[in-house]
Scaffold this motif. Structure first.
Motif, PDB file in Angstrom:
ATOM      1  N   VAL A  33      -3.830 -56.211  47.462  1.00 36.45           N
ATOM      2  CA  VAL A  33      -2.772 -55.485  47.242  1.00 36.45           C
ATOM      3  C   VAL A  33      -2.391 -55.447  45.683  1.00 36.45           C
ATOM      4  CG1 VAL A  33      -0.447 -55.132  47.970  1.00 36.45           C
ATOM      5  CG2 VAL A  33      -2.200 -55.988  49.412  1.00 36.45           C
ATOM      6  N   ALA A  34      -2.281 -54.311  45.176  1.00 37.43           N
ATOM      7  CA  ALA A  34      -1.833 -54.235  43.620  1.00 37.43           C
ATOM      8  C   ALA A  34      -0.543 -53.374  43.642  1.00 37.43           C
ATOM      9  CB  ALA A  34      -3.096 -53.272  42.799  1.00 37.43           C
ATOM     10  N   ALA A  35       0.132 -53.768  42.634  1.00 36.85           N
ATOM     11  CA  ALA A  35       1.342 -53.475  42.218  1.00 36.85           C
ATOM     12  C   ALA A  35       1.429 -53.405  40.721  1.00 36.85           C
ATOM     13  CB  ALA A  35       2.581 -54.154  42.907  1.00 36.85           C
ATOM     14  N   PRO A  36       2.543 -52.952  40.127  1.00 35.30           N
ATOM     15  CA  PRO A  36       2.735 -53.127  38.681  1.00 35.30           C
ATOM     16  C   PRO A  36       2.921 -54.658  38.428  1.00 35.30           C
ATOM     17  CG  PRO A  36       3.940 -51.198  39.520  1.00 35.30           C
ATOM     18  CD  PRO A  36       3.490 -52.050  40.767  1.00 35.30           C
ATOM     19  N   PRO A  37       2.470 -55.088  37.167  1.00 37.50           N
ATOM     20  CA  PRO A  37       2.665 -56.566  36.941  1.00 37.50           C
ATOM     21  C   PRO A  37       4.043 -56.945  36.907  1.00 37.50           C
ATOM     22  CG  PRO A  37       1.045 -55.364  35.412  1.00 37.50           C
ATOM     23  CD  PRO A  37       1.666 -54.495  36.324  1.00 37.50           C
ATOM     24  N   ARG A  90       2.105 -44.201  23.253  1.00 39.50           N
ATOM     25  CA  ARG A  90       2.649 -45.357  24.212  1.00 39.50           C
ATOM     26  C   ARG A  90       1.546 -46.192  24.667  1.00 39.50           C
ATOM     27  NH1 ARG A  90       3.367 -42.202  30.186  1.00 39.50           N
ATOM     28  NH2 ARG A  90       1.057 -41.990  30.553  1.00 39.50           N
ATOM     29  N   LEU A  91       1.956 -47.207  25.457  1.00 34.97           N
ATOM     30  CA  LEU A  91       1.075 -48.068  26.105  1.00 34.97           C
ATOM     31  C   LEU A  91       1.312 -48.285  27.428  1.00 34.97           C
ATOM     32  CD1 LEU A  91       2.280 -51.242  26.395  1.00 34.97           C
ATOM     33  CD2 LEU A  91       2.178 -50.984  23.979  1.00 34.97           C
ATOM     34  N   GLN A  92       0.479 -48.651  28.064  1.00 35.44           N
ATOM     35  CA  GLN A  92       0.651 -49.020  29.615  1.00 35.44           C
ATOM     36  C   GLN A  92      -0.001 -50.335  30.031  1.00 35.44           C
ATOM     37  OE1 GLN A  92       0.239 -46.011  33.013  1.00 35.44           O
ATOM     38  NE2 GLN A  92      -0.314 -44.722  31.370  1.00 35.44           N
ATOM     39  N   LEU A  93       0.618 -51.271  30.753  1.00 36.56           N
ATOM     40  CA  LEU A  93       0.483 -52.602  31.411  1.00 36.56           C
ATOM     41  C   LEU A  93       0.043 -52.239  32.815  1.00 36.56           C
ATOM     42  CD1 LEU A  93      -0.107 -55.584  30.946  1.00 36.56           C
ATOM     43  CD2 LEU A  93       2.446 -55.810  31.646  1.00 36.56           C
ATOM     44  N   CYS A  94      -1.065 -52.535  32.931  1.00 33.51           N
ATOM     45  CA  CYS A  94      -1.711 -52.143  34.221  1.00 33.51           C
ATOM     46  C   CYS A  94      -2.487 -53.344  35.260  1.00 33.51           C
ATOM     47  CB  CYS A  94      -2.870 -50.908  34.403  1.00 33.51           C
ATOM     48  SG  CYS A  94      -2.195 -49.670  33.472  1.00 33.51           S
ATOM     49  N   GLY A 138       0.244 -45.683  39.975  1.00 34.78           N
ATOM     50  CA  GLY A 138       1.433 -46.278  40.046  1.00 34.78           C
ATOM     51  C   GLY A 138       1.497 -47.726  39.964  1.00 34.78           C
ATOM     52  N   ASP A 139       0.222 -48.185  39.259  1.00 30.12           N
ATOM     53  CA  ASP A 139       0.458 -49.909  39.255  1.00 30.12           C
ATOM     54  C   ASP A 139       0.483 -50.280  37.732  1.00 30.12           C
ATOM     55  OD1 ASP A 139       0.073 -50.220  41.932  1.00 30.12           O
ATOM     56  OD2 ASP A 139      -2.351 -50.214  41.842  1.00 30.12           O
ATOM     57  N   CYS A 140       1.124 -49.588  37.003  1.00 31.08           N
ATOM     58  CA  CYS A 140       1.334 -49.894  35.480  1.00 31.08           C
ATOM     59  C   CYS A 140       2.662 -49.767  35.084  1.00 31.08           C
ATOM     60  CB  CYS A 140       0.697 -48.761  34.831  1.00 31.08           C
ATOM     61  SG  CYS A 140      -1.067 -48.576  35.183  1.00 31.08           S
ATOM     62  N   ILE A 141       3.090 -50.706  33.911  1.00 29.31           N
ATOM     63  CA  ILE A 141       4.357 -50.557  33.372  1.00 29.31           C
ATOM     64  C   ILE A 141       4.221 -49.682  32.043  1.00 29.31           C
ATOM     65  CG2 ILE A 141       6.065 -51.816  32.185  1.00 29.31           C
ATOM     66  CD1 ILE A 141       5.509 -53.998  33.875  1.00 29.31           C
ATOM     67  N   ILE A 142       4.707 -48.615  32.003  1.00 30.95           N
ATOM     68  CA  ILE A 142       4.880 -47.525  30.646  1.00 30.95           C
ATOM     69  C   ILE A 142       5.909 -48.089  29.531  1.00 30.95           C
ATOM     70  CG2 ILE A 142       5.234 -45.370  30.049  1.00 30.95           C
ATOM     71  CD1 ILE A 142       4.423 -44.594  32.684  1.00 30.95           C
ATOM     72  N   TYR A 143       5.323 -48.353  28.439  1.00 30.50           N
ATOM     73  CA  TYR A 143       6.325 -48.861  27.285  1.00 30.50           C
ATOM     74  C   TYR A 143       5.975 -47.809  26.203  1.00 30.50           C
ATOM     75  CZ  TYR A 143       8.503 -51.638  23.778  1.00 30.50           C
ATOM     76  OH  TYR A 143       9.514 -51.907  22.680  1.00 30.50           O
ATOM     77  N   GLY A 144       7.118 -47.338  25.516  1.00 29.32           N
ATOM     78  CA  GLY A 144       6.984 -46.735  24.408  1.00 29.32           C
ATOM     79  C   GLY A 144       7.152 -45.136  24.424  1.00 29.32           C
ATOM     80  N   GLU A 145       7.149 -44.259  23.332  1.00 27.99           N
ATOM     81  CA  GLU A 145       7.413 -42.994  23.041  1.00 27.99           C
ATOM     82  C   GLU A 145       7.174 -42.598  21.922  1.00 27.99           C
ATOM     83  OE1 GLU A 145      11.278 -41.927  24.406  1.00 27.99           O
ATOM     84  OE2 GLU A 145      12.149 -42.979  22.608  1.00 27.99           O
ATOM     85  N   ALA A 146       6.849 -41.238  21.672  1.00 31.45           N
ATOM     86  CA  ALA A 146       6.607 -40.799  20.187  1.00 31.45           C
ATOM     87  C   ALA A 146       7.967 -41.100  19.339  1.00 31.45           C
ATOM     88  CB  ALA A 146       6.182 -39.444  20.136  1.00 31.45           C
ATOM     89  N   GLY A 147       7.814 -41.404  18.018  1.00 34.78           N
ATOM     90  CA  GLY A 147       8.822 -41.592  17.323  1.00 34.78           C
ATOM     91  C   GLY A 147       8.769 -42.641  15.908  1.00 34.78           C
TER      92      GLY A 147
END
Length: 464
Positions: free
Chosen positions: A22-26, A258-262, A271-280
């Protein structure tokens, strides 16, 4: 306790037993820590023009290449830097640092080779030629990784393959071109980012197909993760990769900035990732980021078009565990990523000791002509024995050799050849950390039970 007697236990790893993962975002958060650097054209140390390559040396110093200034800097985490390689005749892109602190670099334009530099900045050798048919020929080589045997793994980007080379340029290759939904594991489109983890898996970020493939250095590929997009678990130019202390994958997306922690426990990351960051250009904003994760779960990012280095922190939010090792852990254990291998663990509560048997294979396959009277020549078994405290056991690793099947003569020889530690987070989750001296092997193996029958007994004991 005589480990020779315990080592006579017989174990058959039932690696084909199905498990439901069973996976889920960390359960983690990512926070901004600091940054350093400013844009310059051949300016002083600590300033940059398009930093892109990044790695750590043996002293945990950052090694950073700048393609805009054709040089390499050595920095600490506060931004104190020195220029160690300058005036290169190519623009360095990706780099890796080996166990002797040699720096291996790819580059452009028309630099279809791998340049090897000493720690003091001399670059006496290189290997590779332009081309696309033979091993040792490259077109736009990208990321570089080095495994525990000192082999150099190279993302041969425009040849849509991976090459494994020695320092003289003797190479083998695997992978073929294919793209789109019909592509299979081992079929690549512009592999650009590489990551080797402690279990021998090779992760490949494909900037043509916008996926991350899962292979090993022998060319066996088992999965493709992700797809083109901006959603959770979708990528756009996954050009570099990192891994946390918990085994979660960090994907740096240059074109999504950006980066993703999966969570990759089942390779289905939708759906099992945390998204961080954006352009700028603000804190935690990026322009074409490339990065890695260090042993303290700090994320180091070469923020390419912002001409700076950013440092983030991954913090896991789990409650501290009060779990204690107990005899309810006695069972057969394995890692889903290495089927056909496994462990048997026995806890002796009355003396506070643990025994472990590891049923595995040699680090390289034997020649096909090698024969064995019983089993096959590649089989290996290792044993370890030692004390435990709390949820951690620290064991001495033993190699046993010289015996014969079902015979006491000749007497087998046992030699201490390393260490094994086993840390449990609960009754069905552990991590084996190994260091085998003679083979120069070290790494991490996440483990779980083959069957769950003994979990209630373990939970009852851990609650006493």
């Amino acid at each position: 306790m005589n480990t020779r007697g315990i080592a006579n236990l017989v174990f058959l790893v039932a690696a084909t037993c199905p498990l439901v993962l069973v996976a889920a975002p960390p359960n983690a958060e990512i926070t901004y820590l600091s940054q350093f650097g400013a844009q310059s054209n051949n300016g002083p140390a600590g300033t940059f023009s398009h930093p892109i390559g990044r790695a750590l040396d043996s002293e945990n110093m950052l090694i950073i290449s700048e393609w805009g200034n054709s040089r390499v800097q050595r920095c600490d985490y506060t931004g104190e830097c020195e220029i160690i390689i300058s005036d290169l005749d190519f623009q360095p892109t990706r780099l890796a640092v080996d166990s002797q602190d040699r720096i291996l670099m790819s580059g452009w334009p028309d630099h279809h080779e791998i340049t090897i530099c000493t720690p003091d900045g001399e670059c006496p050798s290189a290997f590779g030629t332009f081309g696309g048919e033979e091993p040792g020929q490259f077109i736009d080589p990208s990321d570089i990784a080095i495994d525990h045997l000192g082999r150099i793994i190279i993302a041969d980007r425009q040849n849509d393959r991976i090459q494994i080379c020695d320092y003289e340029g003797n190479c083998t290759a695997f992978g073929t071109f294919n793209s789109g939904p019909g592509a299979l594991p081992g079929e690549f489109w512009e592999p650009a980012g590489l990551l080797l983890d402690g279990t021998g898996r090779l992760f490949v970020g494909e900037t043509g197909d916008e996926v991350v493939s899962v292979c090993n250095v022998s060319g066996a590929c088992v999965a493709r993760m992700g797809e083109l997009g901006t959603g959770n678990g979708q990528f756009k130019t996954p050009s570099s990769l990192g891994m946390t202390s918990r085994g979660d994958l960090v994907v740096f997306e240059s074109s999504n900035h950006r980066l993703q922690l999966c969570d990759i426990s089942d390779y289905d990351i939708a759906g099992d990732c945390i998204i961080y960051g954006e352009a700028g250009n603000g804190d935690g904003q990026f322009m074409f980021p490339k990065g890695f994760v260090d042993e303290q779960d700090r994320i180091v990012i070469a923020d390419e078009d912002n001409h700076r280095i950013q440092i983030l922190q991954i913090t896991y939010l789990d409650e501290p565990t009060d779990f204690r090792i107990n005899a309810g852990l006695n069972d057969a254990w394995f890692s889903p990523s290495t089927g056909g291998q496994g462990f048997i663990i026995t806890v002796f509560e009355d003396i506070g000791m643990m025994f472990l048997a590891w049923f595995t294979y040699d680090s390289q396959r034997p020649d096909e002509s090698t024969e064995a009277m019983l089993g096959e020549p590649g089989h290996r078994w290792l044993t370890a024995f030692g004390p435990y405290n709390g949820n951690v056991a620290n064991l001495d690793l033993t190699l046993t050799s010289g015996g014969l099947f079902d015979s006491g003569v000749p007497m087998p020889v046992q030699v201490n050849d390393g260490t094994v530690s086993v840390e449990f987070e609960g009754c069905n989750l552990g991590m084996v950390t190994y260091n085998i001296f003679s083979a120069g092997l070290s790494g991490l193996v996440p483990i779980e039970r083959i069957a769950l029958d003994n979990v209630p007994a373990c939970e009852a004991r851990s609650g006493e």
